[in-house]
Design a protein around this motif. Structure first.
Motif, PDB file in Angstrom:
ATOM      1  N   SER A  26      -0.046 -10.571  -0.903  1.00 13.55           N
ATOM      2  CA  SER A  26      -1.449 -10.227  -0.672  1.00 13.55           C
ATOM      3  C   SER A  26      -1.671  -9.694   0.740  1.00 13.55           C
ATOM      4  O   SER A  26      -2.486  -8.792   0.958  1.00 13.55           O
ATOM      5  CB  SER A  26      -2.373 -11.411  -0.964  1.00 13.55           C
ATOM      6  OG  SER A  26      -2.001 -12.525  -0.205  1.00 13.55           O
ATOM      7  N   GLU A  27      -0.938 -10.203   1.733  1.00 10.31           N
ATOM      8  CA  GLU A  27      -1.036  -9.676   3.097  1.00 10.31           C
ATOM      9  C   GLU A  27      -0.524  -8.233   3.151  1.00 10.31           C
ATOM     10  O   GLU A  27      -1.128  -7.380   3.804  1.00 10.31           O
ATOM     11  CB  GLU A  27      -0.244 -10.548   4.074  1.00 10.31           C
ATOM     12  CG  GLU A  27      -0.874 -11.889   4.336  1.00 10.31           C
ATOM     13  CD  GLU A  27       0.023 -12.835   5.104  1.00 10.31           C
ATOM     14  OE1 GLU A  27      -0.498 -13.851   5.591  1.00 10.31           O
ATOM     15  OE2 GLU A  27       1.243 -12.585   5.229  1.00 10.31           O
ATOM     16  N   VAL A  28       0.563  -7.952   2.458  1.00  9.12           N
ATOM     17  CA  VAL A  28       1.115  -6.591   2.423  1.00  9.12           C
ATOM     18  C   VAL A  28       0.124  -5.643   1.752  1.00  9.12           C
ATOM     19  O   VAL A  28      -0.140  -4.543   2.255  1.00  9.12           O
ATOM     20  CB  VAL A  28       2.480  -6.565   1.693  1.00  9.12           C
ATOM     21  CG1 VAL A  28       2.942  -5.137   1.452  1.00  9.12           C
ATOM     22  CG2 VAL A  28       3.524  -7.340   2.487  1.00  9.12           C
ATOM     23  N   ILE A  29      -0.447  -6.063   0.633  1.00 12.02           N
ATOM     24  CA  ILE A  29      -1.405  -5.224  -0.094  1.00 12.02           C
ATOM     25  C   ILE A  29      -2.603  -4.898   0.794  1.00 12.02           C
ATOM     26  O   ILE A  29      -3.007  -3.741   0.922  1.00 12.02           O
ATOM     27  CB  ILE A  29      -1.864  -5.913  -1.390  1.00 12.02           C
ATOM     28  CG1 ILE A  29      -0.714  -5.966  -2.396  1.00 12.02           C
ATOM     29  CG2 ILE A  29      -3.075  -5.213  -1.991  1.00 12.02           C
ATOM     30  CD1 ILE A  29      -0.984  -6.861  -3.595  1.00 12.02           C
ATOM     31  N   LEU A  30      -3.185  -5.927   1.418  1.00 12.54           N
ATOM     32  CA  LEU A  30      -4.359  -5.699   2.254  1.00 12.54           C
ATOM     33  C   LEU A  30      -3.996  -4.839   3.468  1.00 12.54           C
ATOM     34  O   LEU A  30      -4.730  -3.917   3.823  1.00 12.54           O
ATOM     35  CB  LEU A  30      -5.000  -7.014   2.686  1.00 12.54           C
ATOM     36  CG  LEU A  30      -6.325  -6.869   3.421  1.00 12.54           C
ATOM     37  CD1 LEU A  30      -7.347  -6.102   2.591  1.00 12.54           C
ATOM     38  CD2 LEU A  30      -6.876  -8.241   3.799  1.00 12.54           C
ATOM     39  N   TRP A  31      -2.858  -5.114   4.088  1.00 12.36           N
ATOM     40  CA  TRP A  31      -2.447  -4.352   5.260  1.00 12.36           C
ATOM     41  C   TRP A  31      -2.275  -2.874   4.917  1.00 12.36           C
ATOM     42  O   TRP A  31      -2.725  -2.001   5.666  1.00 12.36           O
ATOM     43  CB  TRP A  31      -1.161  -4.919   5.846  1.00 12.36           C
ATOM     44  CG  TRP A  31      -0.667  -4.151   7.024  1.00 12.36           C
ATOM     45  CD1 TRP A  31       0.502  -3.474   7.145  1.00 12.36           C
ATOM     46  CD2 TRP A  31      -1.347  -3.956   8.273  1.00 12.36           C
ATOM     47  NE1 TRP A  31       0.598  -2.886   8.384  1.00 12.36           N
ATOM     48  CE2 TRP A  31      -0.522  -3.167   9.098  1.00 12.36           C
ATOM     49  CE3 TRP A  31      -2.574  -4.385   8.776  1.00 12.36           C
ATOM     50  CZ2 TRP A  31      -0.881  -2.783  10.380  1.00 12.36           C
ATOM     51  CZ3 TRP A  31      -2.930  -4.001  10.056  1.00 12.36           C
ATOM     52  CH2 TRP A  31      -2.097  -3.220  10.846  1.00 12.36           C
ATOM     53  N   GLN A  32      -1.630  -2.577   3.811  1.00 12.05           N
ATOM     54  CA  GLN A  32      -1.438  -1.177   3.413  1.00 12.05           C
ATOM     55  C   GLN A  32      -2.784  -0.478   3.234  1.00 12.05           C
ATOM     56  O   GLN A  32      -2.944   0.680   3.615  1.00 12.05           O
ATOM     57  CB  GLN A  32      -0.611  -1.088   2.125  1.00 12.05           C
ATOM     58  CG  GLN A  32       0.837  -1.498   2.301  1.00 12.05           C
ATOM     59  CD  GLN A  32       1.554  -0.670   3.354  1.00 12.05           C
ATOM     60  OE1 GLN A  32       1.397   0.540   3.422  1.00 12.05           O
ATOM     61  NE2 GLN A  32       2.343  -1.321   4.189  1.00 12.05           N
ATOM     62  N   ASN A  33      -3.765  -1.174   2.682  1.00 10.65           N
ATOM     63  CA  ASN A  33      -5.081  -0.583   2.480  1.00 10.65           C
ATOM     64  C   ASN A  33      -5.867  -0.454   3.770  1.00 10.65           C
ATOM     65  O   ASN A  33      -6.578   0.528   3.961  1.00 10.65           O
ATOM     66  CB  ASN A  33      -5.866  -1.388   1.442  1.00 10.65           C
ATOM     67  CG  ASN A  33      -5.439  -1.026   0.042  1.00 10.65           C
ATOM     68  OD1 ASN A  33      -5.947  -0.088  -0.532  1.00 10.65           O
ATOM     69  ND2 ASN A  33      -4.463  -1.744  -0.486  1.00 10.65           N
ATOM     70  N   ILE A  34      -5.746  -1.413   4.652  1.00  9.82           N
ATOM     71  CA  ILE A  34      -6.428  -1.320   5.950  1.00  9.82           C
ATOM     72  C   ILE A  34      -5.855  -0.137   6.733  1.00  9.82           C
ATOM     73  O   ILE A  34      -6.600   0.632   7.335  1.00  9.82           O
ATOM     74  CB  ILE A  34      -6.287  -2.638   6.754  1.00  9.82           C
ATOM     75  CG1 ILE A  34      -7.136  -3.737   6.126  1.00  9.82           C
ATOM     76  CG2 ILE A  34      -6.705  -2.424   8.211  1.00  9.82           C
ATOM     77  CD1 ILE A  34      -6.923  -5.096   6.751  1.00  9.82           C
ATOM     78  N   LYS A  35      -4.542   0.020   6.719  1.00  5.61           N
ATOM     79  CA  LYS A  35      -3.910   1.128   7.432  1.00  5.61           C
ATOM     80  C   LYS A  35      -4.314   2.471   6.832  1.00  5.61           C
ATOM     81  O   LYS A  35      -4.583   3.420   7.559  1.00  5.61           O
ATOM     82  CB  LYS A  35      -2.388   0.993   7.382  1.00  5.61           C
ATOM     83  CG  LYS A  35      -1.838   0.004   8.334  1.00  5.61           C
ATOM     84  CD  LYS A  35      -0.336  -0.096   8.378  1.00  5.61           C
ATOM     85  CE  LYS A  35       0.453   0.836   7.526  1.00  5.61           C
ATOM     86  NZ  LYS A  35       1.899   0.652   7.602  1.00  5.61           N
ATOM     87  N   MET A  36      -4.371   2.559   5.514  1.00  4.65           N
ATOM     88  CA  MET A  36      -4.707   3.825   4.850  1.00  4.65           C
ATOM     89  C   MET A  36      -6.152   4.230   5.100  1.00  4.65           C
ATOM     90  O   MET A  36      -6.454   5.392   5.309  1.00  4.65           O
ATOM     91  CB  MET A  36      -4.479   3.710   3.330  1.00  4.65           C
ATOM     92  CG  MET A  36      -3.035   3.808   2.942  1.00  4.65           C
ATOM     93  SD  MET A  36      -2.701   3.728   1.160  1.00  4.65           S
ATOM     94  CE  MET A  36      -4.250   3.703   0.362  1.00  4.65           C
ATOM     95  N   LYS A  37      -7.059   3.269   5.063  1.00  7.11           N
ATOM     96  CA  LYS A  37      -8.486   3.567   5.218  1.00  7.11           C
ATOM     97  C   LYS A  37      -8.834   3.957   6.642  1.00  7.11           C
ATOM     98  O   LYS A  37      -9.717   4.756   6.869  1.00  7.11           O
ATOM     99  CB  LYS A  37      -9.336   2.358   4.817  1.00  7.11           C
ATOM    100  CG  LYS A  37      -9.259   2.017   3.359  1.00  7.11           C
ATOM    101  CD  LYS A  37     -10.364   2.670   2.616  1.00  7.11           C
ATOM    102  CE  LYS A  37     -10.378   2.144   1.196  1.00  7.11           C
ATOM    103  NZ  LYS A  37     -11.189   2.927   0.340  1.00  7.11           N
ATOM    104  N   GLY A  38      -8.190   3.332   7.605  1.00  5.59           N
ATOM    105  CA  GLY A  38      -8.477   3.648   8.997  1.00  5.59           C
ATOM    106  C   GLY A  38      -9.672   2.906   9.561  1.00  5.59           C
ATOM    107  O   GLY A  38      -9.569   2.263  10.569  1.00  5.59           O
TER     108      GLY A  38
END
Length: 133
Positions: A26-38
């Motif tokens: 879940s940390e990886v999933i959220l991190w990938q989305n936070i990075k993508m969204k900016g």
């Protein structure tokens, strides 16, 4: 906006590094989305503060994001105390369950976007913007 750096115990730096290397799904999933969204703000993973480590943190907004998985079971009082200590320093918190990140990611990201918008928008006085009477 100047970042407020919150002091931390030096030994937590190595522990935070290990947590980053061994992130939960879940940390990886959220991190990938936070990075993508900016989001126009920079977030960091596994950030030491005082005697604690928060999952994600934005210095500019003083916003901590916590994902509660199995490691948080039976730790309600500890989490509440830790949150209170950091809130005294001005840190804002968002908490999501591990299941929500995995199964309701859209809602999690929407909540995050709303909180970012709330924190970046200066509060207006009830009397309006004109403070000179």
């Amino acid at each position: 906006m100047k970042n407020k750096i919150i002091p931390y115990k030096p030994h937590l730096k190595d522990f935070a590094r290990e947590l980053r290397k061994n992130s939960t799904l879940s940390e990886v999933i959220l991190w990938q989305n936070i990075k993508m969204k900016g989001y126009d703000f920079q977030f960091h993973r596994q950030v030491p503060m005082l005697d604690y480590i928060v999952d994600f943190y934005c210095h500019e907004l003083m916003l901590a994001i916590e994902i509660d998985g199995d490691s948080h079971l039976y730790k309600y009082e500890y989490d509440r105390f830790r949150r209170g200590e950091l809130e005294k320093l001005g840190v804002h918190f968002l908490r999501f369950s591990d299941i929500d990140v995995k199964q309701n990611l859209f809602s999690v990201l929407l909540s995050l976007e709303q909180e970012i918008e709330r924190l970046k928008t200066p509060l207006k006085s009830p009397q309006g913007d004109n403070t000179s009477n």
